[in-house]
Design an enzyme around this catalytic site. Structure first.
Site, PDB file in Angstrom:
ATOM      1  N   HIS A  36       0.947  -1.410  -0.436  1.00 54.16           N
ATOM      2  CA  HIS A  36      -0.005  -0.092   0.139  1.00 54.16           C
ATOM      3  C   HIS A  36       0.957   0.832   0.297  1.00 54.16           C
ATOM      4  CE1 HIS A  36       0.153  -0.142   4.420  1.00 54.16           C
ATOM      5  NE2 HIS A  36      -0.069   0.550   4.894  1.00 54.16           N
ATOM      6  N   ASP A  66      -0.106  -7.160   1.516  1.00 52.48           N
ATOM      7  CA  ASP A  66       0.104  -5.737   0.942  1.00 52.48           C
ATOM      8  C   ASP A  66       1.752  -5.789   1.555  1.00 52.48           C
ATOM      9  OD1 ASP A  66       0.071  -3.708   1.559  1.00 52.48           O
ATOM     10  OD2 ASP A  66       0.178  -3.523   3.831  1.00 52.48           O
ATOM     11  N   SER A 148       4.420   2.429   7.908  1.00 57.74           N
ATOM     12  CA  SER A 148       4.098   1.350   7.448  1.00 57.74           C
ATOM     13  C   SER A 148       5.218   0.755   6.151  1.00 57.74           C
ATOM     14  CB  SER A 148       2.494   1.199   6.290  1.00 57.74           C
ATOM     15  OG  SER A 148       2.031   1.694   7.256  1.00 57.74           O
TER      16      SER A 148
END
Length: 176
Positions: A36, A66, A148
């Site tokens: 992402h 992901d 992230s």
């Protein structure tokens, strides 16, 4: 011990930049991050811990997990040690390293404890697709936008997870 192997990841979007984190996995420039972080771009930049920057190429991606792999043209890079997440236990101390907000905050460290194992979480992405995360590690360490793709580190300095999402509504951070 791990910080030199953590990178800032920037991807160019039509309306600005997205920032995340990544982990150097091989000395010749393979970097793991979250899908992402790079999914809406075709231009990626990596900032190493020493401040140097590189353009990166997307090598592979697994959107359902992901995960994405980028590569930069560099050698003799510091790499992380990966540990067995199967040995993680509720109550273990962990450290999350990342780039919250912008690359000027690269290398930010937060710490906490594992508060749950084997968690399953469903989220909806920007295109209203439901993404399911399974077997997640729930932690109390603060995770913010930009973390992230950064590593979750155990007490031995080993990567046991990748920062994925921050749950809202008073829930703890969740790691992959």
């Amino acid at each position: 011990k791990v910080t030199p192997s953590v990178v800032g990841v920037s991807s160019t979007l039509s309306k600005g930049k997205a920032t995340g984190s990544g982990i150097i996995m091989t000395a010749d420039g393979y970097i793991v991050t979250n899908y992402h972080v790079i999914s809406r771009s075709d231009s990626y930049q990596i900032m190493l811990n020493d401040g140097s920057t590189y353009d990166a190429q997307l090598v592979g991606a697994e959107p359902e997990m992901d995960l994405a792999v980028l590569r930069i043209d560099a050698e003799a890079l510091p790499v992380v040690k990966v540990g067995p997440s199967k040995n993680a236990a509720v109550g273990d101390q962990v450290v999350a390293i990342g780039t919250p907000g912008s690359v000027s905050f690269a290398g930010t460290v937060t710490y906490g404890y594992i508060s749950g194992l084997g968690r399953s979480v469903e989220i909806t992405d920007d295109n209203d697709n439901v993404i399911s995360f399974v077997d997640m590690i729930q932690i109390t360490a603060a995770i913010n936008p930009g973390n992230s793709g950064g590593p979750l580190i155990n007490q031995y300095g080993q990567v046991v997870g990748i920062n994925v999402i921050k749950m809202s509504s008073n829930a703890d951070s969740i790691e992959g």
